[in-house]
Design a protein around this motif. Structure first.
Motif, mmCIF file in Angstrom:
data_model
loop_
_atom_site.group_PDB
_atom_site.id
_atom_site.type_symbol
_atom_site.label_atom_id
_atom_site.label_comp_id
_atom_site.label_asym_id
_atom_site.label_seq_id
_atom_site.Cartn_x
_atom_site.Cartn_y
_atom_site.Cartn_z
ATOM 1 N N LEU A 11 0.803 -1.231 0.000
ATOM 2 C CA LEU A 11 0.000 0.000 0.000
ATOM 3 C C LEU A 11 0.837 1.283 0.000
ATOM 4 O O LEU A 11 0.485 2.259 -0.668
ATOM 5 N N ASN A 12 1.928 1.279 0.753
ATOM 6 C CA ASN A 12 2.696 2.528 0.905
ATOM 7 C C ASN A 12 3.122 3.120 -0.429
ATOM 8 O O ASN A 12 3.066 4.333 -0.623
ATOM 9 N N ALA A 13 3.538 2.236 -1.320
ATOM 10 C CA ALA A 13 4.017 2.712 -2.617
ATOM 11 C C ALA A 13 2.909 3.437 -3.386
ATOM 12 O O ALA A 13 3.186 4.314 -4.200
ATOM 13 N N LEU A 14 1.655 3.080 -3.108
ATOM 14 C CA LEU A 14 0.540 3.730 -3.808
ATOM 15 C C LEU A 14 0.173 5.061 -3.179
ATOM 16 O O LEU A 14 -0.592 5.836 -3.723
ATOM 17 N N MET A 15 0.728 5.297 -1.961
ATOM 18 C CA MET A 15 0.383 6.524 -1.230
ATOM 19 C C MET A 15 1.608 7.406 -1.032
ATOM 20 O O MET A 15 1.721 8.079 -0.009
ATOM 21 N N ASP A 16 2.521 7.344 -1.988
ATOM 22 C CA ASP A 16 3.671 8.235 -1.941
ATOM 23 C C ASP A 16 4.559 7.952 -0.719
ATOM 24 O O ASP A 16 5.125 8.860 -0.132
ATOM 25 N N GLY A 17 4.565 6.682 -0.273
ATOM 26 C CA GLY A 17 5.463 6.294 0.825
ATOM 27 C C GLY A 17 4.753 5.887 2.102
ATOM 28 O O GLY A 17 5.375 5.372 3.024
ATOM 29 N N GLY A 18 3.471 6.124 2.199
ATOM 30 C CA GLY A 18 2.733 5.721 3.395
ATOM 31 C C GLY A 18 1.680 6.736 3.761
ATOM 32 O O GLY A 18 1.285 7.571 2.949
ATOM 33 N N VAL A 19 1.247 6.660 5.014
ATOM 34 C CA VAL A 19 0.187 7.548 5.516
ATOM 35 C C VAL A 19 0.860 8.724 6.221
ATOM 36 O O VAL A 19 1.792 8.523 6.987
ATOM 37 N N ASN A 20 0.410 9.931 5.958
ATOM 38 C CA ASN A 20 0.971 11.081 6.672
ATOM 39 C C ASN A 20 0.583 11.016 8.140
ATOM 40 O O ASN A 20 -0.568 10.731 8.475
ATOM 41 N N GLU A 21 1.575 11.310 8.991
ATOM 42 C CA GLU A 21 1.333 11.254 10.428
ATOM 43 C C GLU A 21 0.292 12.299 10.847
ATOM 44 O O GLU A 21 0.240 13.382 10.266
ATOM 45 N N HIS A 22 -0.487 11.969 11.857
ATOM 46 C CA HIS A 22 -1.529 12.872 12.389
ATOM 47 C C HIS A 22 -2.582 13.248 11.360
ATOM 48 O O HIS A 22 -3.133 14.350 11.400
ATOM 49 N N THR A 23 -2.848 12.340 10.452
ATOM 50 C CA THR A 23 -3.941 12.566 9.504
ATOM 51 C C THR A 23 -5.043 11.552 9.787
ATOM 52 O O THR A 23 -4.891 10.668 10.635
ATOM 53 N N THR A 24 -6.139 11.692 9.053
ATOM 54 C CA THR A 24 -7.223 10.726 9.185
ATOM 55 C C THR A 24 -7.444 10.003 7.860
ATOM 56 O O THR A 24 -7.440 10.621 6.795
ATOM 57 N N THR A 25 -7.611 8.709 7.967
ATOM 58 C CA THR A 25 -7.835 7.883 6.786
ATOM 59 C C THR A 25 -9.175 7.173 6.935
ATOM 60 O O THR A 25 -9.492 6.679 8.020
ATOM 61 N N VAL A 26 -9.919 7.148 5.860
ATOM 62 C CA VAL A 26 -11.178 6.423 5.864
ATOM 63 C C VAL A 26 -11.039 5.238 4.903
ATOM 64 O O VAL A 26 -10.584 5.403 3.775
ATOM 65 N N VAL A 27 -11.391 4.045 5.377
ATOM 66 C CA VAL A 27 -11.366 2.853 4.536
ATOM 67 C C VAL A 27 -12.804 2.406 4.324
ATOM 68 O O VAL A 27 -13.501 2.088 5.286
ATOM 69 N N ILE A 28 -13.239 2.431 3.073
ATOM 70 C CA ILE A 28 -14.630 2.102 2.753
ATOM 71 C C ILE A 28 -14.707 0.715 2.136
ATOM 72 O O ILE A 28 -13.895 0.375 1.268
ATOM 73 N N GLY A 29 -15.677 -0.079 2.566
ATOM 74 C CA GLY A 29 -15.826 -1.383 1.944
ATOM 75 C C GLY A 29 -17.100 -2.086 2.374
ATOM 76 O O GLY A 29 -17.637 -1.808 3.457
ATOM 77 N N SER A 30 -17.571 -2.990 1.543
ATOM 78 C CA SER A 30 -18.770 -3.753 1.867
ATOM 79 C C SER A 30 -18.422 -4.814 2.914
ATOM 80 O O SER A 30 -17.261 -4.974 3.292
ATOM 81 N N SER A 31 -19.425 -5.546 3.355
ATOM 82 C CA SER A 31 -19.208 -6.565 4.370
ATOM 83 C C SER A 31 -18.270 -7.654 3.845
ATOM 84 O O SER A 31 -18.489 -8.187 2.763
ATOM 85 N N GLY A 32 -17.231 -7.934 4.596
ATOM 86 C CA GLY A 32 -16.277 -8.960 4.192
ATOM 87 C C GLY A 32 -15.148 -8.440 3.315
ATOM 88 O O GLY A 32 -14.277 -9.196 2.889
ATOM 89 N N ALA A 33 -15.144 -7.140 3.056
ATOM 90 C CA ALA A 33 -14.097 -6.564 2.190
ATOM 91 C C ALA A 33 -12.717 -6.644 2.839
ATOM 92 O O ALA A 33 -11.696 -6.704 2.151
#
Ligand SMILES: Nc1ncnc2c1ncn2[C@@H]1O[C@H](COP(=O)(O)OP(=O)(O)OP(=O)(O)O)[C@@H](O)[C@H]1O
Ligand SMILES: [Mg+2]
Length: 300
Positions: A11-33
């Motif tokens: 995942l990190n490579a798709l996000m320019d190296g990872g998640v920025n510190e002190h930010t908020t991330t939302v992960v959306i998905g159906s049941s079982g995703a």
């Protein structure tokens, strides 16, 4: 902004190296995703780096989450709980809106000065706990603002109805407020074999704009592939430990010693577990590559 590693292989490579510190991330998905699995991976990765982990669960009991983690081969979650670096907040059945309005500030004060990763799984009932859209927005905005003070936040969102339709208010409101949005597209009835991930938004980062196939395996959890490859009829049970050793040696002996003890233990345990799993949609080499990349051991 400082990037932290997500713990989700590939995942990190798709996000320019990872998640920025002190930010908020939302992960959306159906049941079982794979939302809860994703969230658990994210927290465990922080624990390896001596960060704290706060798991706010609204749907399942902490016991259920721990049991599922163990089934994934992540028994260390219990050790982290015992040593107090991982805490669960069982918010199921509670008036979560009241907790947010009355107790959240105090909770955040208690954790001040800590470096933590915070998971809210799932955020959807929080939105449903108030009626009007402006109230939903206020509540979620306050929740994200407060929790971000003590660390990096990850919320999951349930996707109801048609897969891929992200236009409902309970999805749109958090999407606007979050810094990063990740969509796990999974239609359990129509295409149980097909799972795809897209970075919908990643503030202050140059991110991938494509759909990437992902899978879930015991030991590894979610892993994201760069592209489709021809793995038709491929089912192998490889000796991953030997493969790992070979790759580690190739990456230079000094590199592995940069890892924390917990991280190294987890890499070895993960490969041991994976050696017992059939590989059907990713090659063992590709997965080992993604694991080493997570720990910065591939960079030539
Ligand atoms: N041990 C395992 N090995 C392989 N795959 C697994 C394993 N455990 C779970 N999975 C996969 O992970 C999926 C469930 O993931 P998870 O519970 O994280 O989903 P979720 O998005 O949180 O679902 P829900 O909305 O129901 O909470 C299952 O559908 C299954 O395909
Ligand atoms: Mg879940």
């Amino acid at each position: 902004m400082k990037k932290i590693r997500s713990g989700v292989y590939g995942l990190n490579a798709l996000m320019d190296g990872g998640v920025n510190e002190h930010t908020t991330t939302v992960v959306i998905g159906s049941s079982g995703a794979g939302k809860t699995t994703f969230a658990t991976q994210f927290l465990r990765r922080g624990l390896e780096e001596n960060e704290d982990a706060i798991f706010i669960t609204l749907d399942e009991t902490p016991e259920q989450i721990i049991k599922e983690a163990s089934l994934m081969g992540w028994e260390d979650v219990e050790n982290y709980m015992e040593e107090g670096t991982m805490v669960f907040v069982d918010a199921g059945g509670k008036q979560f809106s009241q907790f947010i309005q009355k107790e959240l500030a105090e909770f955040v004060d208690d954790w001040a000065g800590h470096k933590a990763r915070i998971v809210i799984d799932p955020l959807t009932p929080v939105l449903w706990s108030v009626k009007e859209k402006y109230e939903q927005r206020e509540l979620v905005s306050f929740l994200l603002r407060e929790t971000r003070k003590i660390g990096t936040v990850l919320c999951t969102l349930e996707e109801h109805g048609t897969v891929g339709d992200l236009s409902g208010p309970e999805i749109v409101i958090p999407m606007y407020l979050a810094d990063n949005v990740i969509h796990l597209r999974y239609a359990s009835h129509e295409h149980p074999e097909r799972r795809e991930l897209k970075i919908v938004k990643c503030r202050s980062s140059k991110h991938s704009r494509f759909w990437h196939p992902y899978g879930i395996m015991k030991g590894a959890g979610l892993y994201i592939r760069r592209k489709e490859n021809d793995t038709t009829k491929m089912v192998v049970e490889p000796d991953l430990t030997a493969l790992l050793k070979e790759k580690l040696e190739a990456s230079g002996k000094g590199n592995a010693s940069r890892l924390s003890g917990k991280a190294l233990t987890n890499i070895l345990r993960t490969t041991e577990l994976l050696s017992r799993e059939p590989f059907s949609d990713i090659t063992p080499e590709e997965l080992i590559h993604l694991i080493l990349e997570e720990y910065g051991l591939n960079e030539d």
